[in-house]
Write a protein that holds these residues in place. Structure first.
Motif, PDB file in Angstrom:
ATOM      1  N   ASN A 178     -11.786  76.574  39.325  1.00 38.28           N
ATOM      2  CA  ASN A 178     -10.686  77.404  39.822  1.00 38.28           C
ATOM      3  C   ASN A 178     -10.925  78.890  39.605  1.00 38.28           C
ATOM      4  O   ASN A 178     -10.503  79.716  40.412  1.00 38.28           O
ATOM      5  N   THR A 179     -11.582  79.242  38.524  1.00 36.32           N
ATOM      6  CA  THR A 179     -11.745  80.669  38.229  1.00 36.32           C
ATOM      7  C   THR A 179     -13.035  81.255  38.815  1.00 36.32           C
ATOM      8  O   THR A 179     -13.093  82.455  39.090  1.00 36.32           O
ATOM      9  N   THR A 180     -14.067  80.403  38.991  1.00 39.22           N
ATOM     10  CA  THR A 180     -15.337  80.954  39.496  1.00 39.22           C
ATOM     11  C   THR A 180     -15.652  80.479  40.914  1.00 39.22           C
ATOM     12  O   THR A 180     -16.544  81.025  41.566  1.00 39.22           O
ATOM     13  N   GLY A 181     -14.955  79.432  41.374  1.00 38.95           N
ATOM     14  CA  GLY A 181     -15.268  78.865  42.683  1.00 38.95           C
ATOM     15  C   GLY A 181     -16.531  78.013  42.686  1.00 38.95           C
ATOM     16  O   GLY A 181     -17.026  77.619  43.739  1.00 38.95           O
ATOM     17  N   LYS A 182     -17.069  77.764  41.486  1.00 42.96           N
ATOM     18  CA  LYS A 182     -18.321  76.995  41.411  1.00 42.96           C
ATOM     19  C   LYS A 182     -18.214  75.846  40.416  1.00 42.96           C
ATOM     20  O   LYS A 182     -17.511  75.944  39.402  1.00 42.96           O
ATOM     21  N   GLU A 183     -18.957  74.801  40.698  1.00 39.45           N
ATOM     22  CA  GLU A 183     -19.032  73.637  39.814  1.00 39.45           C
ATOM     23  C   GLU A 183     -19.937  73.989  38.625  1.00 39.45           C
ATOM     24  O   GLU A 183     -21.072  74.426  38.827  1.00 39.45           O
ATOM     25  N   PRO A 184     -19.481  73.800  37.375  1.00 43.52           N
ATOM     26  CA  PRO A 184     -20.366  74.137  36.255  1.00 43.52           C
ATOM     27  C   PRO A 184     -21.410  73.056  35.989  1.00 43.52           C
ATOM     28  O   PRO A 184     -21.196  71.889  36.289  1.00 43.52           O
ATOM     29  N   VAL A 185     -22.536  73.476  35.443  1.00 45.63           N
ATOM     30  CA  VAL A 185     -23.510  72.538  34.896  1.00 45.63           C
ATOM     31  C   VAL A 185     -23.026  72.189  33.482  1.00 45.63           C
ATOM     32  O   VAL A 185     -22.766  73.090  32.683  1.00 45.63           O
ATOM     33  N   ILE A 186     -22.886  70.896  33.186  1.00 42.13           N
ATOM     34  CA  ILE A 186     -22.384  70.478  31.869  1.00 42.13           C
ATOM     35  C   ILE A 186     -23.571  70.116  30.989  1.00 42.13           C
ATOM     36  O   ILE A 186     -24.385  69.257  31.339  1.00 42.13           O
ATOM     37  N   ILE A 187     -23.693  70.802  29.862  1.00 42.22           N
ATOM     38  CA  ILE A 187     -24.841  70.623  28.977  1.00 42.22           C
ATOM     39  C   ILE A 187     -24.369  70.152  27.607  1.00 42.22           C
ATOM     40  O   ILE A 187     -23.602  70.843  26.937  1.00 42.22           O
ATOM     41  N   GLY A 188     -24.818  68.966  27.231  1.00 43.52           N
ATOM     42  CA  GLY A 188     -24.452  68.417  25.929  1.00 43.52           C
ATOM     43  C   GLY A 188     -25.380  68.908  24.835  1.00 43.52           C
ATOM     44  O   GLY A 188     -26.431  69.500  25.094  1.00 43.52           O
ATOM     45  N   THR A 189     -24.981  68.676  23.593  1.00 44.56           N
ATOM     46  CA  THR A 189     -25.809  69.054  22.436  1.00 44.56           C
ATOM     47  C   THR A 189     -25.796  67.909  21.431  1.00 44.56           C
ATOM     48  O   THR A 189     -24.841  67.137  21.375  1.00 44.56           O
ATOM     49  N   ALA A 190     -26.859  67.798  20.664  1.00 46.31           N
ATOM     50  CA  ALA A 190     -26.922  66.789  19.606  1.00 46.31           C
ATOM     51  C   ALA A 190     -27.937  67.273  18.577  1.00 46.31           C
ATOM     52  O   ALA A 190     -28.845  68.048  18.888  1.00 46.31           O
ATOM     53  N   ALA A 191     -27.801  66.803  17.342  1.00 45.31           N
ATOM     54  CA  ALA A 191     -28.710  67.233  16.279  1.00 45.31           C
ATOM     55  C   ALA A 191     -30.057  66.518  16.381  1.00 45.31           C
ATOM     56  O   ALA A 191     -31.048  66.973  15.825  1.00 45.31           O
ATOM     57  N   LYS A 192     -30.078  65.395  17.106  1.00 34.88           N
ATOM     58  CA  LYS A 192     -31.342  64.676  17.279  1.00 34.88           C
ATOM     59  C   LYS A 192     -31.572  64.386  18.772  1.00 34.88           C
ATOM     60  O   LYS A 192     -30.645  64.484  19.557  1.00 34.88           O
TER      61      LYS A 192
END
Lengths: 173, 173
Positions: B80-94
């Motif tokens: 809604n704010t950028t007009g673009k679909e975000p890339v979703i990036i996860g994080t993990a310690a391993k």
């Protein structure tokens, strides 16, 4: 590190960071007896008390912590354990000091040359004047993207350690 | 960010970091009403209440915070704010996930190419399985010098943001 007041989470976060990046020691510096007792109770819980068997990862982290009265005592500790005089490097959020060095200087001229380095952070309102006078150099401030840079001391320590270690390991700019 | 439990200091530290490095938003994600109320009380204190006039630096930091129910709601907010679909990036310690990318990929292939990026962190025991399934990629873990890497979520977020921003600004490795 010098603390205006020692919080539980400062010790936890920075102990875990110190173990992850294998720093020599994380010194919690305070001349105030009640503060030191508080810090000592936390450290003892995780290194000797119930916590030491409950969570070995915390135990290993807290073994990096030394609770100490003054900056001079940190210097003596380092001299006694390494046989060398440490370079004392202060930090500040703004360029209020002279003798500014960058992360490459810390790696190339000091650590890679075999000198122990003691990086000093203050909580609350930054480094106490007396501590600042004892610093040989000051690290360039962590700059924000615009002119806002109001990081917590935990964040400032984390960024500084990561930048120095990465430079040391990977020779990044 | 996804939280197993929201602490006052998580919000403070990461809000100040978000403002210093001018992130778009810092989303505090929890479907638990009591947790959201707690988070909202903190944010309102600093953006609307007494704190907003007492400390403008905190106000500016807390203006970066959005308290939100689900990861899908973050995605909608960004669309809604950028007009673009975000890339979703996860994080993990391993390295427990596939599709691992590094900081250069985030900068060169995503941010510099104009895609908004949503980096997701879990507190406590890492990312919830449901959240992990929604991630397009996972960032390489922050490695310790030896095999110990037990950073607090606050430290992990701080290091990740600093590394991405420095790469974006200075094209570091």
């Amino acid at each position: 590190m010098g603390f205006t007041s020692i919080t539980n989470l400062d010790i936890h976060d920075i102990a875990r960071l110190s173990k992850t990046f294998e720093l020599g020691k994380f010194f919690v510096v305070s001349p105030v007896e009640s503060q030191k007792e508080h810090a000592r109770a936390i450290v003892d819980h995780w290194t000797k008390g119930f916590g030491s068997t409950y969570n070995q990862f915390r135990r290993e982290a807290f073994e990096k912590v030394e609770i100490i009265d003054t900056l001079e005592d940190c210097v003596s500790y380092i001299k006694n354990t390494t046989g060398k005089e440490p370079v004392i490097i202060g930090t500040a959020a703004k360029k209020i000091f002279n003798k500014i060095i960058d992360y490459s200087d810390v790696c190339d001229k000091m650590l890679s040359a075999g000198f122990p380095v003691l990086v000093v952070f203050g909580t609350g309102w930054g480094l106490h004047e007396e501590a600042a006078e004892k610093c040989h150099y000051f690290l360039e401030p962590i700059e924000g993207v615009l002119d806002y840079n109001h990081l917590s001391v935990r964040s400032a320590v984390t960024i500084t350690v990561d930048r120095i270690v990465r430079k040391l390991l990977y020779k990044e700019r």
